[in-house]
Design a protein around this motif. Structure first.
Motif, PDB file in Angstrom:
ATOM      1  N   ILE A  51       6.145 -17.401 -48.435  1.00 52.12           N
ATOM      2  CA  ILE A  51       7.049 -17.310 -49.778  1.00 52.12           C
ATOM      3  C   ILE A  51       6.260 -18.030 -50.884  1.00 52.12           C
ATOM      4  CG2 ILE A  51       9.224 -17.830 -50.965  1.00 52.12           C
ATOM      5  CD1 ILE A  51      10.289 -18.279 -47.772  1.00 52.12           C
ATOM      6  N   PRO A  52       5.441 -17.204 -51.549  1.00 49.42           N
ATOM      7  CA  PRO A  52       4.600 -17.854 -52.504  1.00 49.42           C
ATOM      8  C   PRO A  52       5.316 -18.159 -53.868  1.00 49.42           C
ATOM      9  CG  PRO A  52       3.811 -15.434 -52.114  1.00 49.42           C
ATOM     10  CD  PRO A  52       5.241 -15.786 -51.637  1.00 49.42           C
ATOM     11  N   GLU A  53       5.423 -19.295 -54.416  1.00 46.09           N
ATOM     12  CA  GLU A  53       6.055 -19.607 -55.772  1.00 46.09           C
ATOM     13  C   GLU A  53       4.992 -20.243 -56.709  1.00 46.09           C
ATOM     14  OE1 GLU A  53      10.515 -20.898 -54.794  1.00 46.09           O
ATOM     15  OE2 GLU A  53       9.182 -21.433 -53.256  1.00 46.09           O
ATOM     16  N   GLU A  54       5.396 -20.532 -57.917  1.00 48.85           N
ATOM     17  CA  GLU A  54       4.419 -20.994 -58.874  1.00 48.85           C
ATOM     18  C   GLU A  54       3.676 -22.386 -58.455  1.00 48.85           C
ATOM     19  OE1 GLU A  54       7.978 -20.891 -60.749  1.00 48.85           O
ATOM     20  OE2 GLU A  54       7.408 -18.867 -60.437  1.00 48.85           O
ATOM     21  N   ASP A  55       4.602 -23.227 -57.636  1.00 48.57           N
ATOM     22  CA  ASP A  55       3.871 -24.681 -57.493  1.00 48.57           C
ATOM     23  C   ASP A  55       4.025 -24.743 -56.134  1.00 48.57           C
ATOM     24  OD1 ASP A  55       6.740 -24.394 -57.095  1.00 48.57           O
ATOM     25  OD2 ASP A  55       7.363 -26.558 -57.851  1.00 48.57           O
ATOM     26  N   ARG A  56       4.126 -23.924 -55.166  1.00 44.60           N
ATOM     27  CA  ARG A  56       4.096 -24.235 -53.651  1.00 44.60           C
ATOM     28  C   ARG A  56       4.103 -22.754 -53.026  1.00 44.60           C
ATOM     29  NH1 ARG A  56       9.636 -26.725 -51.927  1.00 44.60           N
ATOM     30  NH2 ARG A  56       9.678 -27.519 -53.946  1.00 44.60           N
ATOM     31  N   GLN A  96      -4.359 -17.919 -42.290  1.00 41.83           N
ATOM     32  CA  GLN A  96      -5.616 -17.510 -42.460  1.00 41.83           C
ATOM     33  C   GLN A  96      -6.000 -16.566 -43.333  1.00 41.83           C
ATOM     34  OE1 GLN A  96      -8.570 -18.353 -40.489  1.00 41.83           O
ATOM     35  NE2 GLN A  96      -7.161 -19.773 -39.993  1.00 41.83           N
ATOM     36  N   GLU A  97      -4.978 -15.611 -43.779  1.00 39.48           N
ATOM     37  CA  GLU A  97      -4.897 -14.691 -44.804  1.00 39.48           C
ATOM     38  C   GLU A  97      -4.478 -15.208 -46.214  1.00 39.48           C
ATOM     39  OE1 GLU A  97      -3.530 -11.096 -42.704  1.00 39.48           O
ATOM     40  OE2 GLU A  97      -1.456 -11.332 -43.576  1.00 39.48           O
ATOM     41  N   ASN A  98      -3.975 -16.417 -46.358  1.00 40.55           N
ATOM     42  CA  ASN A  98      -3.438 -16.615 -47.655  1.00 40.55           C
ATOM     43  C   ASN A  98      -4.032 -17.892 -48.070  1.00 40.55           C
ATOM     44  OD1 ASN A  98      -1.183 -14.670 -47.871  1.00 40.55           O
ATOM     45  ND2 ASN A  98      -0.908 -15.307 -45.821  1.00 40.55           N
ATOM     46  N   ALA A  99      -3.595 -18.187 -49.400  1.00 38.13           N
ATOM     47  CA  ALA A  99      -4.007 -19.285 -50.078  1.00 38.13           C
ATOM     48  C   ALA A  99      -3.535 -20.637 -49.423  1.00 38.13           C
ATOM     49  CB  ALA A  99      -3.725 -19.422 -51.553  1.00 38.13           C
ATOM     50  N   GLU A 100      -3.912 -21.662 -50.036  1.00 37.45           N
ATOM     51  CA  GLU A 100      -3.403 -23.135 -49.363  1.00 37.45           C
ATOM     52  C   GLU A 100      -1.984 -23.085 -48.930  1.00 37.45           C
ATOM     53  OE1 GLU A 100      -4.952 -27.228 -49.307  1.00 37.45           O
ATOM     54  OE2 GLU A 100      -5.884 -25.434 -49.261  1.00 37.45           O
ATOM     55  N   ILE A 101      -1.642 -23.300 -47.901  1.00 32.82           N
ATOM     56  CA  ILE A 101      -0.087 -23.640 -47.591  1.00 32.82           C
ATOM     57  C   ILE A 101       0.519 -24.816 -47.953  1.00 32.82           C
ATOM     58  CG2 ILE A 101       1.511 -23.414 -45.578  1.00 32.82           C
ATOM     59  CD1 ILE A 101       0.219 -20.724 -46.362  1.00 32.82           C
ATOM     60  N   THR A 102       1.576 -25.209 -48.630  1.00 30.78           N
ATOM     61  CA  THR A 102       2.054 -26.587 -48.819  1.00 30.78           C
ATOM     62  C   THR A 102       3.333 -26.746 -48.159  1.00 30.78           C
ATOM     63  OG1 THR A 102       3.314 -25.605 -50.839  1.00 30.78           O
ATOM     64  CG2 THR A 102       1.121 -26.239 -51.461  1.00 30.78           C
ATOM     65  N   ASN A 103       3.990 -25.796 -47.638  1.00 26.82           N
ATOM     66  CA  ASN A 103       5.321 -26.221 -46.907  1.00 26.82           C
ATOM     67  C   ASN A 103       5.751 -25.344 -45.829  1.00 26.82           C
ATOM     68  OD1 ASN A 103       5.552 -27.100 -50.125  1.00 26.82           O
ATOM     69  ND2 ASN A 103       7.231 -28.293 -49.322  1.00 26.82           N
ATOM     70  N   ILE A 104       6.192 -26.130 -44.831  1.00 24.42           N
ATOM     71  CA  ILE A 104       6.817 -25.170 -43.515  1.00 24.42           C
ATOM     72  C   ILE A 104       8.206 -25.424 -43.408  1.00 24.42           C
ATOM     73  CG2 ILE A 104       6.414 -24.842 -41.398  1.00 24.42           C
ATOM     74  CD1 ILE A 104       3.866 -24.639 -42.859  1.00 24.42           C
ATOM     75  N   GLY A 149       0.773 -32.881 -44.044  1.00 26.54           N
ATOM     76  CA  GLY A 149       1.837 -33.907 -44.356  1.00 26.54           C
ATOM     77  C   GLY A 149       3.013 -34.061 -43.869  1.00 26.54           C
ATOM     78  N   LEU A 150       3.772 -34.868 -42.952  1.00 27.67           N
ATOM     79  CA  LEU A 150       4.963 -34.841 -42.480  1.00 27.67           C
ATOM     80  C   LEU A 150       5.911 -34.572 -43.474  1.00 27.67           C
ATOM     81  CD1 LEU A 150       4.763 -37.849 -39.830  1.00 27.67           C
ATOM     82  CD2 LEU A 150       4.777 -35.308 -39.382  1.00 27.67           C
ATOM     83  N   ARG A 151       6.103 -34.803 -44.764  1.00 28.38           N
ATOM     84  CA  ARG A 151       6.947 -34.526 -45.761  1.00 28.38           C
ATOM     85  C   ARG A 151       6.927 -33.174 -46.254  1.00 28.38           C
ATOM     86  NH1 ARG A 151       9.680 -38.657 -48.525  1.00 28.38           N
ATOM     87  NH2 ARG A 151       9.163 -40.757 -47.225  1.00 28.38           N
ATOM     88  N   ARG A 152       5.955 -32.327 -45.913  1.00 29.25           N
ATOM     89  CA  ARG A 152       6.059 -30.940 -46.221  1.00 29.25           C
ATOM     90  C   ARG A 152       6.679 -30.265 -45.343  1.00 29.25           C
ATOM     91  NH1 ARG A 152       1.662 -29.864 -49.692  1.00 29.25           N
ATOM     92  NH2 ARG A 152       0.452 -31.758 -50.068  1.00 29.25           N
TER      93      ARG A 152
END
Ligand code: SAH
Ligand code: SF4
Length: 349
Positions: free
Chosen positions: A99-104, A147-155, A186-189
């Motif tokens: 789920i790509p969004e503006e900030d994450r 591997q096929e996407n930009a930086e992942i910020t949250n799980i 990071g754990l907070r993600r």
């Protein structure tokens, strides 16, 4: 496909891997290198580990295997949401969503094949429980998609299954993804979403206060909750909220309550008033989710109704958001793709 009797190497912590390497007289630094290939670069076979001598690659292949995760269907929504159906070694399938969004950039992962909780509105719940996923199967979803996407910020653990009923594998998966030699998330993600497994909420508060908690509430009275969530018979709201208060006091973190809005069932202003009472004094946020109709049983309320429900909560000082509809055109609701995908096809790539 899975070699019987071999160890799933990407489920092992770095320490455990190094210990096994030590016993086999393999130098310690090789452990770090292999771990990095597995968790940073998501390789699928030992021969892709180019800085590992081929003799050692063969030795590893004799004792270990890497979780096979096969992309079977991939659908991209007009809004950028991407849904994956992955095949597992035993022919079972699971879903993951990007789920790509503006900030994450969030990845939503599955923790079980199916789910035993049987929530009435949920496609996964309707299909029953098959088995738990290993930590390797959980982390592979993230590693593969990243591997096929930009930086992942949250799980978020909001895919198929009830994460707190597969507690130890989910915790191990978080540690693997958090590890500096891997993706170093990071754990907070991380956010765990639960239908309310009370003893495990206490355990989570005591053991892992940095990971976010989302509780699927969906109704503010036991009577209504039991109609749509069988788990409410086991853990009444009083017990659930005892655990939620313990969690916020212990961790100082805010809980997100997910509330699936279903027309005529839990979307009235009287329901909103009950919800305000229930949440009084709790550090929390409410995420309203218009139900994704599954099998035509439940319908989403009209937008006017959704907005007035949200307004009532906000006016009563409850932090509230309405989940944006994402991926509706690709059946991104939990368990839906699996139900409709049928035979294996690559829909886009
Ligand atoms: N088992 C966990 C996590 C997986 S379900 C849980 O229940 O929290 C993730 C979220 O999707 C839950 O809040 C669940 O209630 C919601 N969900 C399931 N089916 C849905 C549907 N048809 N429409 C909208 N949300 C749904
Ligand atoms: Fe299981 Fe969550 Fe679906 Fe309920 S909503 S059946 S707990 S996956």
């Amino acid at each position: 496909m899975q070699k019987k009797g071999t160890i799933e190497i990407n489920s092992l912590s770095l320490n455990h891997l190094q210990q096994l390497f030590g016993e086999a007289k393999i130098p310690k630094y090789r452990g770090e290198q292999v771990f990095c290939w597995l968790h940073k670069f998501a390789v699928n076979c030992f021969t892709d580990m180019t800085n590992i001598p081929s003799s050692l690659q063969k030795e590893l292949a004799a004792s270990f295997h890497i979780t096979p995760l096969m992309p079977m269907v991939k659908r991209t929504s007009a809004d950028g949401t991407v849904k994956y159906l992955f095949g597992l070694f035993d022919g079972q399938t699971i879903e993951s969503v990007l789920i790509p969004e503006e900030d994450r950039v969030t990845i939503c992962v599955s923790t079980q094949v199916g789910c035993a909780m049987g929530c009435r509105f949920c496609a996964t719940g309707n299909s029953g429980f098959v088995r738990n996923l290993s930590s390797g199967e959980i982390t592979r979803q993230v590693e593969w998609i990243s591997q096929e996407n930009a930086e992942i910020t949250n799980i978020v653990f909001m895919g198929m299954g009830e994460p707190l009923l597969n507690y130890s594998e989910v915790m191990d998966a978080i540690k693997l993804l958090n590890c500096d030699e891997g993706m170093a998330l990071g754990l907070r993600r991380f956010t765990i979403s639960t239908c309310g497994i009370v003893p495990r909420i206490y355990q989570l508060a005591d053991e892992q206060g940095q990971v976010g908690l989302a509780v699927s509430l969906h109704a503010a009275t036991d009577q209504k909750r039991r109609q749509i969530m069988p788990i409410a018979k086991k853990y009444p709201l009083e017990e659930l909220f005892g655990a939620c208060h313990y969690y916020t006091n212990k961790t100082r973190r805010r809980i997100t309550f997910e509330y699936v809005l279903i027309a005529g069932l839990n979307d009235g202003l009287d329901d909103a008033a009950e919800l305000v009472n229930l949440l009084a004094g709790l550090n929390c946020h409410v995420n309203l989710i218009p139900v994704n109709p599954v099998g035509g049983l439940y319908q989403r309320p009209e937008s006017r109704q959704i907005e007035s429900f949200a307004r009532y909560l906000s006016q009563n000082r409850i932090a509230t958001s309405i989940r944006r509809e994402r991926g509706l055109d690709i059946e991104a609701a939990c368990g839906q793709l699996k139900q409709t995908a049928g035979e294996v096809v690559h829909e886009d790539s």
